[in-house]
Design an enzyme around this catalytic site. Structure first.
Site, PDB file in Angstrom:
ATOM      1  CB  SER A  43      -0.926   0.019   1.216  1.00 40.79           C
ATOM      2  OG  SER A  43      -1.866  -1.014   1.131  1.00 40.79           O
ATOM      3  CD  GLU A 101      -6.819   3.276   2.889  1.00 41.87           C
ATOM      4  OE1 GLU A 101      -6.054   2.426   2.412  1.00 41.87           O
ATOM      5  OE2 GLU A 101      -6.624   3.816   3.991  1.00 41.87           O
ATOM      6  CG  HIS A 137      -3.536  -8.881   4.507  1.00 39.06           C
ATOM      7  ND1 HIS A 137      -2.452  -9.343   3.795  1.00 39.06           N
ATOM      8  CD2 HIS A 137      -3.588  -7.546   4.292  1.00 39.06           C
ATOM      9  CE1 HIS A 137      -1.863  -8.326   3.182  1.00 39.06           C
ATOM     10  NE2 HIS A 137      -2.545  -7.222   3.454  1.00 39.06           N
ATOM     11  CG  HIS A 177      -2.588  -3.800  -3.094  1.00 38.33           C
ATOM     12  ND1 HIS A 177      -3.311  -4.648  -2.283  1.00 38.33           N
ATOM     13  CD2 HIS A 177      -2.064  -2.848  -2.268  1.00 38.33           C
ATOM     14  CE1 HIS A 177      -3.209  -4.241  -1.029  1.00 38.33           C
ATOM     15  NE2 HIS A 177      -2.463  -3.137  -0.982  1.00 38.33           N
TER      16      HIS A 177
HETATM   17 ZN   LIG Z   1      -2.399  -5.170   2.605  1.00 35.86          ZN
END
Ligand SMILES: [Zn+2]
Length: 364
Positions: A79, A248, A257, A296
Site C-alpha cells: 500500500s 479510503e 489478508h 492492489h
Molecule cells: Zn495489505
C-alpha cells in the site's frame, strides 16, 4: 407587427438552442474525490454486488478503466508504494511513503492542490498514519515510521483528516503531544463522529480510535459515509476554488489478508455507501470528479464453480482465496462526473494523479 412577433420568437428559439448547447458542455473540474478501496480487486467489488439486494453505487460509474499496480521493485506492490504512486505519480519501492527510489521526497497531488488554493482532506477507516493516507500527507523512507508520519501529518497543512491513530499523536515516545501543535494551527480536535459532525468549516483533526478503527463486523456503523459527507461539506465551505479529498475504504485489505470473505464484503459494502455519498455530491455540484480505484488486490479472491449456486442463492457462492498476501492483478477504476471519460483506459497507477492534476489545472 406579425413579422416582428415571428422574428422575436425565432430569436428566442435561437437563444434557447445556444444556451442548452452551452449547458450540455462539461464544466471544468473544480473538485476531486479520490476513493481508494485498499485491496479491492474486481472480485471484491462483485462479491459485494452479489450480496446486495439492490444496485450498488459502483454500478452508477460512467466510465471504467484498469490500473496496473506493480511497484518499482516488485510485481506485487504494497500500500505504501501504490499509495505513493497514486499520490505523486512516481513508482517507488515497497514501503516508501511519498519518496522516490532514491528516498527523495516527491510532491503529492494534495500539496500541489493546496499551492493553488484548494482545500484538501483525507478520510480513512484505519490509523491515519497507515500507508495509504500517509502517502498523501507525509514523506518518509519507511511506512513503519508511524510517529514521524504523524509529525508530517501535523505539519502538512491539510484542511482535515479523519480516522484512527490517536496514540500516534498523543502517546508518543518523544513525549510531544501533536494535538497541541494542531490546536495552535487552528485545528479542531474531534474524538468522536458526533464531534466531527459539529465542525462545519475550518481545520479538523478527527482521531476517532487509539489505533485502527473497528471493522464493520465489529460495529463501526455508518462512520465512513457520514464522515465523507461531513468532509465534503467542510471542504466546500473552506475554499471557493475547490478541493481534493481522498477517502479510503482501508479494511477491505484486512479481510483479504485474513481470508475472511465476510470482512471483505461488509467493508466493500460500507465503502460503496461512501461512494454513493460522493456520486450524489457530484450530481449536486457540477465540476466534481469522483475516481474510485484500489491500490492492489488482496487475497487472490475468486468465485469458483459451485453446483448449488442458483438453488442456494448468495449463500451458495464460494469465496476462494489463493494467498494471504497481495496480488499483482490489475484493479478497476470507476469514474463519475466532470472529466470522468479520461479514466476509461488501461493505465499505470501513476497516471491517476497525473490525469487528476491536469484536470484541476495544477502547475507541474
Ligand atoms: Zn495489505
Amino acid at each position: 407587427m406579425r413579422n416582428l412577433t415571428i422574428r422575436t420568437m425565432l430569436l428566442f428559439l435561437l437563444l434557447v438552442f445556444f444556451q442548452s448547447g452551452a449547458s450540455a458542455q462539461e464544466p471544468p473540474v473544480k473538485n476531486i474525490i479520490f476513493m481508494i478501496g485498499d485491496g479491492m480487486g474486481l472480485t471484491q467489488t462483485y462479491s459485494a454486488m452479489l450480496r446486495a439486494e439492490r444496485p450498488l453505487a459502483f454500478e452508477r460509474a460512467q466510465y471504467i478503466g484498469l490500473s496496473k499496480t506493480y511497484s518499482a521493485n516488485n510485481r506485487v506492490t504494497d500500500s505504501a508504494a501504490s499509495g505513493t504512486a497514486m499520490a505523486t505519480g512516481h513508482k517507488t519501492y515497497n514501503g516508501a511513503i511519498g519518496v522516490d527510489t532514491d528516498k527523495k521526497p516527491v510532491e503529492n497531488i494534495a500539496e500541489r492542490a493546496r499551492k493553488k488554493g484548494l482545500a484538501t482532506g483525507i478520510v480513512v477507516t484505519k490509523d491515519i498514519t497507515d500507508a495509504t493516507p500517509a502517502a498523501f500527507m507525509s514523506h518518509q523512507p519507511s511506512r513503519k515510521m508511524a510517529e514521524e508520519i504523524a509529525s508530517d501529518i501535523a505539519s502538512s497543512g491539510v484542511d482535515l483528516f479523519i480516522g484512527g491513530g490517536r496514540n500516534r499523536f498523543e502517546q508518543r515516545k518523544d513525549g510531544i503531544d501533536l494535538t497541541d501543535r494542531l490546536r495552535k494551527q487552528g485545528y479542531e480536535i474531534a474524538y468522536t463522529l458526533d464531534e466531527v459532525k459539529n465542525v462545519n468549516s475550518g481545520k479538523l483533526a478527527g482521531l476517532l480510535a487509539p489505533g485502527h478503527m473497528k471493522k464493520m463486523t465489529e460495529g463501526r456503523g455508518d462512520y465512513l459515509p457520514e464522515a465523507t459527507a461531513q468532509a465534503l461539506s467542510i471542504l466546500k465551505n473552506n475554499s471557493p476554488k475547490g478541493f481534493f479529498l481522498m477517502v479510503e475504504g482501508s479494511q477491505i485489505d484486512s479481510g483479504g489478508h485474513a481470508n475472511d470473505a465476510e470482512v471483505v464484503i461488509s467493508e466493500t459494502l460500507d465503502f460503496d455507501k461512501a461512494i454513493a455519498v460522493a456520486f450524489d455530491f457530484a450530481d449536486r455540484n457540477p465540476g466534481t470528479l469522483v475516481v474510485v480505484t484500489a491500490d492492489h488486490e488482496t487475497g487472490g479472491l475468486t468465485i469458483p464453480s459451485n453446483k448449488s449456486d442458483f438453488t442456494l442463492g448468495e449463500s451458495g457462492i464460494q469465496h476462494l482465496f489463493s494467498t494471504k498476501g497481495h496480488t499483482g492483478v490489475m484493479v478497476p477504476v470507476y469514474a463519475y462526473g466532470a472529466g470522468a471519460r479520461n479514466f476509461s483506459t488501461i493505465m499505470e497507477n501513476t497516471d491517476l494523479p497525473k490525469k487528476m492534476a491536469a484536470l484541476l489545472g495544477l502547475p507541474q
